[in-house]
Design an enzyme around this catalytic site. Structure first.
Site, short mmCIF file in Angstrom:
data_model
loop_
_atom_site.label_atom_id
_atom_site.label_comp_id
_atom_site.label_asym_id
_atom_site.label_seq_id
_atom_site.Cartn_x
_atom_site.Cartn_y
_atom_site.Cartn_z
N ASN A 92 -4.13 3.38 -1.72
CA ASN A 92 -2.78 3.94 -1.81
C ASN A 92 -1.73 2.97 -2.34
OD1 ASN A 92 -3.39 6.61 -0.88
ND2 ASN A 92 -3.70 5.71 1.14
N ARG A 139 7.01 6.72 -3.29
CA ARG A 139 7.36 7.31 -1.99
C ARG A 139 7.62 6.23 -0.96
NH1 ARG A 139 2.65 10.69 -2.87
NH2 ARG A 139 3.53 11.90 -4.53
N ASN A 158 -4.26 -7.54 0.04
CA ASN A 158 -3.59 -6.53 0.86
C ASN A 158 -4.58 -5.37 0.96
OD1 ASN A 158 -2.17 -4.52 2.08
ND2 ASN A 158 -0.32 -4.75 0.83
N GLU A 206 -4.00 -13.05 3.64
CA GLU A 206 -3.77 -11.61 3.88
C GLU A 206 -2.28 -11.33 3.73
OE1 GLU A 206 -5.03 -10.50 7.79
OE2 GLU A 206 -4.11 -8.51 7.68
O1 CA2 Z 1 2.37 -3.02 4.67
C1 CA2 Z 1 1.36 -3.00 3.98
O2 CA2 Z 1 1.27 -3.63 2.94
C2 CA2 Z 1 0.16 -2.12 4.38
O3 CA2 Z 1 -1.03 -2.84 4.07
C3 CA2 Z 1 0.27 -0.86 3.55
C4 CA2 Z 1 -0.77 0.20 3.91
C5 CA2 Z 1 -0.78 0.44 5.41
O4 CA2 Z 1 -1.84 1.33 5.75
C6 CA2 Z 1 -0.96 -0.84 6.20
O5 CA2 Z 1 -0.92 -0.54 7.57
C7 CA2 Z 1 0.14 -1.82 5.86
C8 CA2 Z 1 -0.47 1.53 3.24
C9 CA2 Z 1 -0.24 1.48 1.78
C10 CA2 Z 1 0.32 2.81 1.37
O6 CA2 Z 1 1.15 2.64 0.28
C11 CA2 Z 1 2.03 3.62 -0.01
C12 CA2 Z 1 2.76 3.44 -1.14
C13 CA2 Z 1 3.70 4.36 -1.52
C14 CA2 Z 1 3.89 5.50 -0.76
C15 CA2 Z 1 3.16 5.68 0.38
C16 CA2 Z 1 2.21 4.73 0.76
#
Ligand code: CA2
Length: 155
Positions: free
Chosen positions: A21, A28, A84, A108
């Site tokens: 993602n 978003r 990440n 990380e």
């Molecule tokens: O804070 C971070 O970098 C995370 O690794 C991001 C992950 C999340 O599951 C981790 O707990 C923390 C999620 C990435 C999702 O990215 C998005 C980007 C745009 C819109 C929605 C989600």
């Protein structure tokens, strides 16, 4: 690509990996993840790596197996890994095992401060192997991670 043990004077190389993602960044939830795209963030991190004399390559995948394969390849092809893992941070023993087998310094990084968020984001498998963890600095965290890796690889 750089060999595992570069000759004196040869540039060190780092692999920057992004999990599921993160290709959606900038589209978003800017209040959590910022307004920049992953491409913007990887360009900034790549520029900093170049300034510090490092070779760098950035990759993203929504598939755990891709990340595992790239980490396995990094054992021979890169000197350090910045990752990440996205949501796989909290679930993937496979990524932890691959990073352990790679025997390279690992940093990380998370855009958000995972410790201020839902309970299920507080635990990271990757932290078990990471030399250090950056969380909550937004996209600038990638630049900070490159700087930290440059110091680690100089030693
Ligand atoms: O804070 C971070 O970098 C995370 O690794 C991001 C992950 C999340 O599951 C981790 O707990 C923390 C999620 C990435 C999702 O990215 C998005 C980007 C745009 C819109 C929605 C989600």
């Amino acid at each position: 690509m750089a060999p595992a043990s570069p000759a004196p004077g040869q540039a060190r190389s780092i692999l920057i990996l992004n999990g599921p993602n993160l290709n959606m960044l900038g589209t978003r939830q800017p209040e959590i993840y910022g307004a920049e795209t992953l491409q913007d963030l990887m360009a900034a991190a790549g520029r900093r790596a170049t300034e510090l004399g490092l070779l760098s390559e950035a990759r993203q995948s929504n598939h755990e197996g891709d990340l595992v394969t790239w980490i396995q390849q990094a054992r021979k092809e890169f000197d350090g890994i910045i990752i990440n893992p996205g949501a796989l941070t909290h679930t993937s023993v496979a990524i932890l095992d691959a990073l352990t087998l790679a025997e390279k310094p690992v940093i990380e990084i998370h855009l958000s401060n995972i410790h201020q968020r839902e309970e299920f984001r507080h635990h990271s498998y990757v932290s078990k192997i990471a030399k250090g963890v950056l969380a909550g600095f937004g996209g600038h965290g990638y630049v900070m991670a490159v700087e930290a890796m440059a110091r680690i690889l100089k030693k």
